[in-house]
Design an enzyme around this catalytic site. Structure first.
Site, PDB file in Angstrom:
ATOM      1  N   GLY A  18       0.831  -1.204   0.000  1.00 14.18           N
ATOM      2  CA  GLY A  18       0.000   0.000   0.000  1.00 14.18           C
ATOM      3  C   GLY A  18       0.861   1.248   0.000  1.00 14.18           C
ATOM      4  NE  ARG A  79      -2.247  -4.253  -1.660  1.00 17.72           N
ATOM      5  CZ  ARG A  79      -1.802  -3.784  -0.498  1.00 17.72           C
ATOM      6  NH1 ARG A  79      -0.831  -4.386   0.138  1.00 17.72           N
ATOM      7  NH2 ARG A  79      -2.328  -2.713   0.034  1.00 17.72           N
ATOM      8  CG  ASP A 110       3.860  -7.099   7.680  1.00 23.13           C
ATOM      9  OD1 ASP A 110       3.194  -6.643   6.726  1.00 23.13           O
ATOM     10  OD2 ASP A 110       3.332  -7.622   8.679  1.00 23.13           O
ATOM     11  CB  THR A 132       2.858   0.313   6.044  1.00 23.00           C
ATOM     12  OG1 THR A 132       1.483   0.061   6.405  1.00 23.00           O
ATOM     13  CG2 THR A 132       3.719  -0.141   7.189  1.00 23.00           C
ATOM     14  CG  ASP A 134      -1.660  -0.527   7.878  1.00 25.99           C
ATOM     15  OD1 ASP A 134      -2.457   0.414   7.687  1.00 25.99           O
ATOM     16  OD2 ASP A 134      -1.551  -1.490   7.100  1.00 25.99           O
ATOM     17  CG  ASP A 136       1.147  -3.409  10.047  1.00 28.02           C
ATOM     18  OD1 ASP A 136       2.140  -2.834   9.563  1.00 28.02           O
ATOM     19  OD2 ASP A 136       0.330  -4.038   9.355  1.00 28.02           O
ATOM     20  NE  ARG A 178      -3.004  -5.253   4.701  1.00 26.97           N
ATOM     21  CZ  ARG A 178      -2.039  -5.901   4.057  1.00 26.97           C
ATOM     22  NH1 ARG A 178      -0.785  -5.768   4.427  1.00 26.97           N
ATOM     23  NH2 ARG A 178      -2.321  -6.679   3.072  1.00 26.97           N
TER      24      ARG A 178
HETATM   25  P1  ATP Z   1       0.908  -2.608   3.554  1.00 21.57           P
HETATM   26  O1  ATP Z   1       1.073  -3.010   4.990  1.00 21.57           O
HETATM   27  O2  ATP Z   1       0.941  -1.151   3.364  1.00 21.57           O
HETATM   28  O3  ATP Z   1      -0.258  -3.244   2.859  1.00 21.57           O
HETATM   29  P2  ATP Z   1       2.732  -4.653   2.613  1.00 21.57           P
HETATM   30  O4  ATP Z   1       4.135  -4.572   2.137  1.00 21.57           O
HETATM   31  O5  ATP Z   1       2.535  -5.458   3.876  1.00 21.57           O
HETATM   32  O6  ATP Z   1       2.226  -3.170   2.766  1.00 21.57           O
HETATM   33  P3  ATP Z   1       1.530  -6.734   0.960  1.00 21.57           P
HETATM   34  O7  ATP Z   1       0.414  -6.646  -0.008  1.00 21.57           O
HETATM   35  O8  ATP Z   1       1.384  -7.683   2.088  1.00 21.57           O
HETATM   36  O9  ATP Z   1       1.792  -5.241   1.460  1.00 21.57           O
HETATM   37  O10 ATP Z   1       2.886  -7.132   0.174  1.00 21.57           O
HETATM   38  C1  ATP Z   1       3.307  -6.395  -0.953  1.00 21.57           C
HETATM   39  C2  ATP Z   1       3.929  -7.311  -1.972  1.00 21.57           C
HETATM   40  O11 ATP Z   1       5.067  -7.971  -1.399  1.00 21.57           O
HETATM   41  C3  ATP Z   1       3.035  -8.445  -2.457  1.00 21.57           C
HETATM   42  O12 ATP Z   1       2.156  -8.067  -3.485  1.00 21.57           O
HETATM   43  C4  ATP Z   1       4.061  -9.462  -2.973  1.00 21.57           C
HETATM   44  O13 ATP Z   1       4.536  -9.081  -4.236  1.00 21.57           O
HETATM   45  C5  ATP Z   1       5.191  -9.273  -1.959  1.00 21.57           C
HETATM   46  N1  ATP Z   1       5.087 -10.287  -0.894  1.00 21.57           N
HETATM   47  C6  ATP Z   1       4.256 -10.303   0.162  1.00 21.57           C
HETATM   48  N2  ATP Z   1       4.425 -11.407   0.912  1.00 21.57           N
HETATM   49  C7  ATP Z   1       5.393 -12.124   0.300  1.00 21.57           C
HETATM   50  C8  ATP Z   1       6.012 -13.369   0.572  1.00 21.57           C
HETATM   51  N3  ATP Z   1       5.700 -14.113   1.639  1.00 21.57           N
HETATM   52  N4  ATP Z   1       6.975 -13.805  -0.301  1.00 21.57           N
HETATM   53  C9  ATP Z   1       7.303 -13.087  -1.368  1.00 21.57           C
HETATM   54  N5  ATP Z   1       6.747 -11.887  -1.671  1.00 21.57           N
HETATM   55  C10 ATP Z   1       5.802 -11.414  -0.857  1.00 21.57           C
END
Ligand code: ATP
Length: 327
Positions: A18, A79, A110, A132, A134, A136, A178
């Site tokens: 995000g 994503r 994360d 982020t 959040d 979190d 979230r």
């Molecule tokens: P936010 O907390 O703002 O949503 P985020 O980084 O946690 O941010 P996610 O949608 O969970 O957002 O992850 C972003 C991207 O990271 C995913 O679309 C994917 O490409 C990659 N990703 C997430 N988890 C994994 C994983 N376990 N292994 C490999 N790539 C991952």
């Protein structure tokens, strides 16, 4: 401590997950710190999607002029489902080799760091910058975007309260976060909310919401604000039930994506600046596979694998403070 002997000459930087206000300030800081330390830097568009597609181009100090005050991310974010698979990770590593990237700086949450950790295990050094709204991520006290998002929420609550007070209404306000209730808890205190519902704490509609609202009415209050963290869900239904039981006119507002936008606050710009510089300094010192955490107002490098295992604890003092402040 993970270290690298090879000198870092060229890195890639991307934003993932995000978007969050302050991501641009973080990109700017990474690019300018690279310029300072004589490292070439490639901006990768659309997160891991762009890495897989080789959608990247070289940046310089001037490419990041005039972006510090802008919300969103000039590199765009995405994503990327493919990157969750081993084949995707291997493909990403290959594309980094094609462009001669010695390391990757990932600005995201994360989920994004899990992707970074996976590619680091294929041999590409990484650094994570927490971006982020959040807040979190367990290993850091602060994530870029959190302060701006909370100020947006606080502003919305103030405005909703004006109208709620005039009409003697009960206003439910759903905020982002979230599965975490940090935005909700802070904004409940900052906005003087009567009730705060967060996913980390189970609640009873009757005793934790309805009874409190009735008690507030009996004490002579003219408005009642209930903050609901998005991880609780069902805000519309909760509001409807409270209306049915109490007879008080009740509205529900889901703040949604307004919370992600806007010019970053001073705090978000400063933390982004400090984290971006620290990320590049880690690479120049041979420290790799780290998350740049903010602890006690300082940036520290935490091992990424360990950092991702660190649980985020609920601040019980904040919940109690909100109770006390609502007498
Ligand atoms: P936010 O907390 O703002 O949503 P985020 O980084 O946690 O941010 P996610 O949608 O969970 O957002 O992850 C972003 C991207 O990271 C995913 O679309 C994917 O490409 C990659 N990703 C997430 N988890 C994994 C994983 N376990 N292994 C490999 N790539 C991952």
């Amino acid at each position: 401590m993970a270290e690298i002997n090879k000198q870092i000459k060229r890195i890639g930087v991307l934003t993932s997950g995000g978007d969050a206000p302050g991501m641009n300030a973080a990109i700017r800081a990474v690019v300018r710190a690279c310029t300072y330390y004589g490292i070439e830097v490639y901006g990768i568009r659309r997160g891991y999607r762009g890495l897989l597609d080789g959608d990247m181009k070289e940046m310089n100090a001037r490419s990041v002029s005039d972006i510090i005050y802008r919300g969103g991310t000039i590199l765009q974010t995405a994503r990327c489902h493919t990157f969750r698979s081993h084949e995707g990770i291997v493909q990403g590593k290959k594309m980094a080799e094609v462009f001669g990237l010695d390391a990757l700086v990932v600005i995201g949450g994360d989920g994004s760091f899990n992707g970074a950790l996976a590619i680091s295990k294929e041999g590409l050094p990484v650094i994570g910058i927490p971006g982020t709204i959040d807040n979190d991520i367990g290993c850091t006290d602060y994530t870029i975007g959190y302060d701006t998002a909370m100020n947006t929420v606080r502003d919305a609550i103030d405005k909703i309260k004006d109208t709620a007070s005039s009409h003697e209404r009960c206003s439910f306000v759903e905020v982002m976060g979230r599965n975490a209730g940090y935005i909700a808890m802070n904004c409940a205190i900052a906005g003087g909310a009567e009730v705060c519902l967060i996913p980390e704490r189970p609640f009873s509609l009757e005793s934790d919401v309805v009874k409190k609202i009735i008690e507030c009415r009996n004490r002579g209050k003219h408005h009642y604000v209930v903050i609901v963290a998005e991880g609780v869900g069902g805000t519309m239904e909760l509001a409807a039930k409270v209306k049915d039981i109490t007879g008080i006119e009740t509205t529900a507002t889901i703040l949604g994506h307004i919370q992600r936008g806007g010019s970053p606050t001073v705090k978000d710009r400063v933390v982004a600046g400090l984290m971006g510089v620290k990320a590049v300094q880690c690479l120049t010192h041979g420290e790799i596979n780290k998350i740049i955490a903010f602890k006690g107002e300082k940036c520290v490098a935490v091992d990424m694998e360990e950092g991702l295992k660190t649980p985020k604890h609920l601040d019980e003092d904040m919940l109690l403070a909100n109770e006390i402040l609502n007498v």
